[in-house]
Write a protein that holds these residues in place. Structure first.
Motif, PDB file in Angstrom:
ATOM      1  N   LYS A 276       0.848  -1.193   0.000  1.00 25.82           N
ATOM      2  CA  LYS A 276       0.000   0.000   0.000  1.00 25.82           C
ATOM      3  C   LYS A 276       0.885   1.245   0.000  1.00 25.82           C
ATOM      4  O   LYS A 276       1.772   1.384   0.839  1.00 25.82           O
ATOM      5  CB  LYS A 276      -0.901   0.005   1.233  1.00 25.82           C
ATOM      6  N   LEU A 277       0.665   2.142  -0.946  1.00 28.44           N
ATOM      7  CA  LEU A 277       1.436   3.378  -1.048  1.00 28.44           C
ATOM      8  C   LEU A 277       0.670   4.517  -0.386  1.00 28.44           C
ATOM      9  O   LEU A 277      -0.511   4.737  -0.679  1.00 28.44           O
ATOM     10  CB  LEU A 277       1.709   3.724  -2.508  1.00 28.44           C
ATOM     11  N   ILE A 278       1.343   5.235   0.505  1.00 24.08           N
ATOM     12  CA  ILE A 278       0.729   6.360   1.214  1.00 24.08           C
ATOM     13  C   ILE A 278       1.613   7.587   0.998  1.00 24.08           C
ATOM     14  O   ILE A 278       2.637   7.755   1.660  1.00 24.08           O
ATOM     15  CB  ILE A 278       0.596   6.054   2.722  1.00 24.08           C
ATOM     16  N   PRO A 279       1.237   8.445   0.049  1.00 20.30           N
ATOM     17  CA  PRO A 279       2.046   9.636  -0.208  1.00 20.30           C
ATOM     18  C   PRO A 279       1.741  10.750   0.788  1.00 20.30           C
ATOM     19  O   PRO A 279       0.642  10.828   1.347  1.00 20.30           O
ATOM     20  CB  PRO A 279       1.624  10.037  -1.621  1.00 20.30           C
ATOM     21  N   TYR A 280       2.723  11.615   1.005  1.00 23.77           N
ATOM     22  CA  TYR A 280       2.499  12.816   1.825  1.00 23.77           C
ATOM     23  C   TYR A 280       3.235  13.994   1.199  1.00 23.77           C
ATOM     24  O   TYR A 280       4.198  13.817   0.457  1.00 23.77           O
ATOM     25  CB  TYR A 280       2.939  12.590   3.271  1.00 23.77           C
ATOM     26  N   GLY A 281       2.739  15.207   1.488  1.00 25.44           N
ATOM     27  CA  GLY A 281       3.384  16.403   0.974  1.00 25.44           C
ATOM     28  C   GLY A 281       2.437  17.277   0.193  1.00 25.44           C
ATOM     29  O   GLY A 281       1.251  16.960   0.024  1.00 25.44           O
ATOM     30  N   VAL A 282       2.962  18.371  -0.311  1.00 24.53           N
ATOM     31  CA  VAL A 282       2.162  19.334  -1.077  1.00 24.53           C
ATOM     32  C   VAL A 282       1.626  18.685  -2.353  1.00 24.53           C
ATOM     33  O   VAL A 282       0.496  18.944  -2.774  1.00 24.53           O
ATOM     34  CB  VAL A 282       3.005  20.580  -1.409  1.00 24.53           C
ATOM     35  N   HIS A 283       2.427  17.828  -2.982  1.00 23.82           N
ATOM     36  CA  HIS A 283       2.032  17.218  -4.249  1.00 23.82           C
ATOM     37  C   HIS A 283       1.378  15.852  -4.070  1.00 23.82           C
ATOM     38  O   HIS A 283       1.155  15.141  -5.054  1.00 23.82           O
ATOM     39  CB  HIS A 283       3.263  17.099  -5.156  1.00 23.82           C
ATOM     40  N   ALA A 284       1.074  15.483  -2.849  1.00 23.88           N
ATOM     41  CA  ALA A 284       0.458  14.184  -2.588  1.00 23.88           C
ATOM     42  C   ALA A 284      -1.037  14.219  -2.869  1.00 23.88           C
ATOM     43  O   ALA A 284      -1.665  15.286  -2.900  1.00 23.88           O
ATOM     44  CB  ALA A 284       0.701  13.779  -1.132  1.00 23.88           C
ATOM     45  N   LYS A 285      -1.593  13.039  -3.058  1.00 22.36           N
ATOM     46  CA  LYS A 285      -3.043  12.858  -3.099  1.00 22.36           C
ATOM     47  C   LYS A 285      -3.426  12.041  -1.880  1.00 22.36           C
ATOM     48  O   LYS A 285      -2.681  11.178  -1.438  1.00 22.36           O
ATOM     49  CB  LYS A 285      -3.461  12.143  -4.379  1.00 22.36           C
ATOM     50  N   GLY A 286      -4.602  12.322  -1.337  1.00 27.15           N
ATOM     51  CA  GLY A 286      -5.064  11.546  -0.207  1.00 27.15           C
ATOM     52  C   GLY A 286      -5.015  12.292   1.108  1.00 27.15           C
ATOM     53  O   GLY A 286      -4.892  13.522   1.152  1.00 27.15           O
ATOM     54  N   ASP A 287      -5.073  11.552   2.199  1.00 27.21           N
ATOM     55  CA  ASP A 287      -5.224  12.132   3.527  1.00 27.21           C
ATOM     56  C   ASP A 287      -4.043  12.995   3.960  1.00 27.21           C
ATOM     57  O   ASP A 287      -4.212  13.889   4.798  1.00 27.21           O
ATOM     58  CB  ASP A 287      -5.405  11.019   4.567  1.00 27.21           C
ATOM     59  N   PHE A 288      -2.865  12.740   3.412  1.00 27.02           N
ATOM     60  CA  PHE A 288      -1.684  13.444   3.903  1.00 27.02           C
ATOM     61  C   PHE A 288      -1.147  14.477   2.918  1.00 27.02           C
ATOM     62  O   PHE A 288       0.021  14.838   2.939  1.00 27.02           O
ATOM     63  CB  PHE A 288      -0.628  12.431   4.336  1.00 27.02           C
ATOM     64  N   LYS A 289      -2.062  14.953   2.098  1.00 30.74           N
ATOM     65  CA  LYS A 289      -1.753  16.102   1.249  1.00 30.74           C
ATOM     66  C   LYS A 289      -1.720  17.365   2.107  1.00 30.74           C
ATOM     67  O   LYS A 289      -2.650  17.622   2.894  1.00 30.74           O
ATOM     68  CB  LYS A 289      -2.804  16.264   0.159  1.00 30.74           C
ATOM     69  N   ILE A 290      -0.659  18.146   2.002  1.00 35.81           N
ATOM     70  CA  ILE A 290      -0.583  19.429   2.705  1.00 35.81           C
ATOM     71  C   ILE A 290      -1.373  20.444   1.893  1.00 35.81           C
ATOM     72  O   ILE A 290      -1.014  20.772   0.753  1.00 35.81           O
ATOM     73  CB  ILE A 290       0.871  19.894   2.873  1.00 35.81           C
ATOM     74  N   VAL A 291      -2.454  20.943   2.458  1.00 33.08           N
ATOM     75  CA  VAL A 291      -3.316  21.877   1.728  1.00 33.08           C
ATOM     76  C   VAL A 291      -2.971  23.322   2.028  1.00 33.08           C
ATOM     77  O   VAL A 291      -3.320  24.224   1.259  1.00 33.08           O
ATOM     78  CB  VAL A 291      -4.809  21.602   2.020  1.00 33.08           C
ATOM     79  N   SER A 292      -2.276  23.577   3.142  1.00 31.37           N
ATOM     80  CA  SER A 292      -1.786  24.926   3.414  1.00 31.37           C
ATOM     81  C   SER A 292      -0.577  24.823   4.337  1.00 31.37           C
ATOM     82  O   SER A 292      -0.499  23.932   5.186  1.00 31.37           O
ATOM     83  CB  SER A 292      -2.865  25.812   4.052  1.00 31.37           C
ATOM     84  N   LEU A 293       0.369  25.749   4.146  1.00 30.98           N
ATOM     85  CA  LEU A 293       1.593  25.743   4.944  1.00 30.98           C
ATOM     86  C   LEU A 293       2.114  27.170   5.040  1.00 30.98           C
ATOM     87  O   LEU A 293       2.389  27.816   4.029  1.00 30.98           O
ATOM     88  CB  LEU A 293       2.650  24.842   4.301  1.00 30.98           C
ATOM     89  N   GLN A 294       2.211  27.659   6.262  1.00 32.41           N
ATOM     90  CA  GLN A 294       2.717  29.012   6.493  1.00 32.41           C
ATOM     91  C   GLN A 294       3.810  28.956   7.555  1.00 32.41           C
ATOM     92  O   GLN A 294       3.653  28.288   8.585  1.00 32.41           O
ATOM     93  CB  GLN A 294       1.591  29.940   6.966  1.00 32.41           C
ATOM     94  N   THR A 295       4.912  29.639   7.300  1.00 29.56           N
ATOM     95  CA  THR A 295       5.994  29.665   8.263  1.00 29.56           C
ATOM     96  C   THR A 295       6.541  31.080   8.384  1.00 29.56           C
ATOM     97  O   THR A 295       6.564  31.823   7.407  1.00 29.56           O
ATOM     98  CB  THR A 295       7.115  28.674   7.880  1.00 29.56           C
ATOM     99  N   GLY A 296       6.944  31.455   9.569  1.00 30.81           N
ATOM    100  CA  GLY A 296       7.469  32.790   9.824  1.00 30.81           C
ATOM    101  C   GLY A 296       7.186  33.215  11.245  1.00 30.81           C
ATOM    102  O   GLY A 296       6.285  32.683  11.910  1.00 30.81           O
ATOM    103  N   GLU A 297       8.002  34.165  11.736  1.00 31.20           N
ATOM    104  CA  GLU A 297       7.828  34.688  13.089  1.00 31.20           C
ATOM    105  C   GLU A 297       7.809  33.573  14.129  1.00 31.20           C
ATOM    106  O   GLU A 297       6.973  33.517  15.025  1.00 31.20           O
ATOM    107  CB  GLU A 297       6.550  35.537  13.178  1.00 31.20           C
ATOM    108  N   GLU A 298       8.709  32.605  13.936  1.00 30.28           N
ATOM    109  CA  GLU A 298       8.983  31.555  14.914  1.00 30.28           C
ATOM    110  C   GLU A 298       7.822  30.584  15.131  1.00 30.28           C
ATOM    111  O   GLU A 298       7.634  30.047  16.209  1.00 30.28           O
ATOM    112  CB  GLU A 298       9.449  32.168  16.239  1.00 30.28           C
ATOM    113  N   ARG A 299       7.075  30.332  14.049  1.00 29.33           N
ATOM    114  CA  ARG A 299       6.013  29.326  14.120  1.00 29.33           C
ATOM    115  C   ARG A 299       5.666  28.852  12.713  1.00 29.33           C
ATOM    116  O   ARG A 299       5.678  29.633  11.773  1.00 29.33           O
ATOM    117  CB  ARG A 299       4.761  29.889  14.794  1.00 29.33           C
TER     118      ARG A 299
END
Length: 456
Positions: free
Chosen positions: A221-244
Motif C-alpha cells: 500500500k502506497l501512502i504519499p504525503y506532501g504538497v504534491h500528494a493525493k489523499g489524507d496526507f496532502k498538505i493543503v496549506s503551509l505558512q511559516t514565519g515569526e517563529e512558528r
C-alpha cells in the motif's frame, strides 16, 4: 550504537563497550544507565563471559583489536545493523529511511506515538529532548519504530512492515558512485515490505517518488504525503514565519502547529503523523477526538533532537544553534527555513564538511548551498575512518569555490580557531549556527560560553 545499547540494557542484557576517547553526549547517557565503557580499544576489554559482540560499521577485524579478539575466541560478532535487524524481527516494525530527515521524522513519530498511547519502542539516531535526552523511548512491546540507514545497504537487515521514505538523492559517494546506485538500494529496501505492507513516501521528493513507483502496488500500500500528494496526507496549506509553522492536511481536521523552522521539518511532521495514523488504526481501529487533540498538542510541544536545529541558548543578544546537516540539500533547506522563521536575524554560519568523497562529488552544490547565510566560516574537512585522506579536494577547495559565489566567506582550518574572528563578526540579534557532521559544534559552545561570561 548507544541507542541499541539502551534498548538491550532495558531488556535486561549486561552491556559493556569501548569507544574513542572523544567526549560526546552519549557518554552521559551511558553513565546514567550504568553501562560501563572504555575510552580506548584493547582485547582485554571483552569480558570472559561475553556471548555476543556488536560492532559499529566504522570498525572491522583488520582495524580493531577487540573484534579480532572476539573472532579469535569464537564469540559471534554482529554489525550494528545486523543486531538491529534481529531485534526488529521481534516486533511489528517500521523503518524510517531517507537521505535527509530520518532522525527528525523518527523523533516526531516517537512523540506522537506516545501521545496516542501506543505500545511501542522507538530508536532515533540522536538524543531527543522529549525522550528525556535519550535516543530511545520504551512505551510497550508490540511495535518498534527505528531510524534505518542506507549506507552500505545496512537497512536491508531490517524487518519492516512499514517504511517511511523521506528523500532519495546522491550521497555516500564512496559506496554509491551514482544516483542510480543509491536509488536501487532504496528500491531493494522497499521490496522487503510484506504483502499489505505500507510505504509512506514524500510525494514532493523526486527520488522517493521514483522508488514508490517501482514497488508492486498490488502487494504494498502506497501512502504519499506532501504538497504534491493525493489523499489524507496532502498538505493543503503551509505558512511559516515569526517563529512558528502552521499547516493543514487533507485527512486530519484543524490546524497543526510546529515551533521548529523550515518546510522540510513540516514534511517530516506529516510523515510522522502518517505513520502514527497507520499504527493507531492497526491498534485501535481508528482515532478518537481525545487522541487527535493529544497528538496535535504533542506536535506543537515538540522541541527537536540533539544536533538537529538544536538551540544552545541566547547570550549577548545572539541565538546559538547547532545542526547536523552535512549534505547540500539539507544545508540549503535548513538555512532557508531559518530565514523564514527568523526574518529579522542575520545568519552567521560555521560549516565543516564531512568526508572527502562527498565534498569532491558535490563540490558545486556545497558551494551554492550557503547563499541564505549572511556570513560563512568554512573549515577543514572532517574525514571518515572509512576513507583515505585526499589532497586534491580540501576544506580550502570548498572555500575558494564558495567565495566565487558570495561575499562574507572566511576560512579557518581548525574550527575552534575561528572564535576570535567570529567575536568581531557577531552582533546582537544574530543567529550563529554551527553545521555539519564534524566537530565544529565545539566552536558554538566556546562562543556561547564566552558571551554568557561577558554578559555577567
Amino acid at each position: 550504537m548507544c541507542a541499541l545499547a539502551e534498548l538491550l540494557h532495558n531488556s535486561g542484557f549486561n552491556i559493556s563497550g569501548s569507544d574513542r576517547d572523544e567526549v560526546f553526549y552519549t557518554d552521559g547517557i551511558l553513565k546514567e544507565l550504568g553501562v560501563p565503557y572504555y575510552e580506548s580499544f584493547a582485547p582485554e576489554h571483552i569480558p570472559q563471559d561475553a556471548v555476543l559482540v556488536i560492532r559499529s560499521a566504522a570498525y572491522s577485524r583488520d582495524s580493531n583489536s577487540e573484534i579480532a579478539e572476539a573472532e579469535k575466541r569464537g564469540i559471534p560478532v554482529l554489525k550494528y545493523t545486523e543486531a538491529l535487524g534481529a531485534y526488529s524481527a521481534l516486533f511489528d516494525s517500521s523503518g524510517i529511511a531517507g537521505v535527509h530527515g530520518k532522525t527528525t521524522t523518527t523523533a516526531i513519530a516517537g512523540t506522537l506515538i506516545r501521545a496516542a498511547g501506543l505500545p511501542a519502542r522507538i530508536l532515533a539516531g540522536s538524543a531527543v529532548n522529549g525522550f528525556g535526552g535519550r535516543s530511545t523511548l520504551s512505551l510497550g512491546n508490540k511495535y518498534f519504530v527505528a531510524e534505518t540507514c542506507e549506507y552500505r545497504r545496512h537497512f536491508l537487515s531490517f524487518h519492516p512492515r512499514r517504511i517511511v521514505l523521506t528523500s532519495v538523492e546522491s550521497d555516500h559517494q564512496d559506496y554509491y558512485p551514482t544516483y542510480e546506485s543509491i536509488r536501487n538500494a532504496f528500491i531493494e529496501y522497499a521490496k522487503l515490505l510484506p504483502i499489505n505492507g505500507e510505504l509512506i513516501y514524500c510525494a514532493d521528493d523526486p527520488g522517493a517518488t521514483e522508488v514508490a513507483n517501482s514497488v508492486n502496488k498490488g502487494i504494498v500500500k502506497l501512502i504519499p504525503y506532501g504538497v504534491h500528494a493525493k489523499g489524507d496526507f496532502k498538505i493543503v496549506s503551509l505558512q511559516t514565519g515569526e517563529e512558528r509553522t502552521t499547516l493543514r492536511i487533507a485527512g486530519f481536521p484543524g490546524e497543526l502547529k510546529l515551533r521548529l523552522p523550515g518546510r522540510h521539518i513540516a514534511l517530516d511532521a506529516v510523515a510522522a503523523l502518517a505513520l502514527t495514523d497507520s499504527l493507531v488504526k492497526a491498534e485501535y481501529g481508528g482515532w478518537t477526538g481525545e487522541k487527535r487533540e493529544a497528538v496535535r498538542q504533542a506536535l506543537e510541544d515538540f522541541r527537536g533532537s540533539r544536533r538537529r536545529q538544536e538551540i544552545l541558548g541566547e547570550a549577548g543578544g545572539i541565538l546559538f544553534m547547532d545542526d547536523y546537516g552535512h549534505h547540500p540539500t539539507a544545508i540549503r533547506t535548513t538555512l532557508e527555513g531559518l530565514r523564514e522563521f527568523y526574518p529579522k536575524r542575520r545568519i552567521v554560519l560555521s560549516f565543516m564538511s564531512h568526508t572527502y568523497t562527498r565534498t569532491a562529488a558535490l563540490l558545486d552544490q556545497f558551494a551554492a548551498s550557503f547563499k541564505t547565510a549572511n556570513q560563512v566560516v568554512l573549515h577543514k574537512i572532517y574525514g571518515s575512518a572509512r576513507e583515505v585522506v585526499s589532497s586534491e579536494v580540501t576544506g580550502r577547495t570548498l572555500f575558494e569555490k564558495t567565495k566565487e559565489l558570495q561575499d562574507g566567506v572566511y576560512y579557518i582550518e581548525e574550527p575552534v580557531g575561528a572564535a576570535d574572528l567570529l567575536k568581531g563578526i557577531l552582533k546582537p540579534g544574530d543567529l550563529f549556527l554551527t553545521m555539519g557532521a564534524g566537530d565544529n559544534w565545539k566552536l558554538g559552545r566556546v562562543l556561547f560560553d564566552y558571551y554568557q561570561d561577558t554578559a555577567q
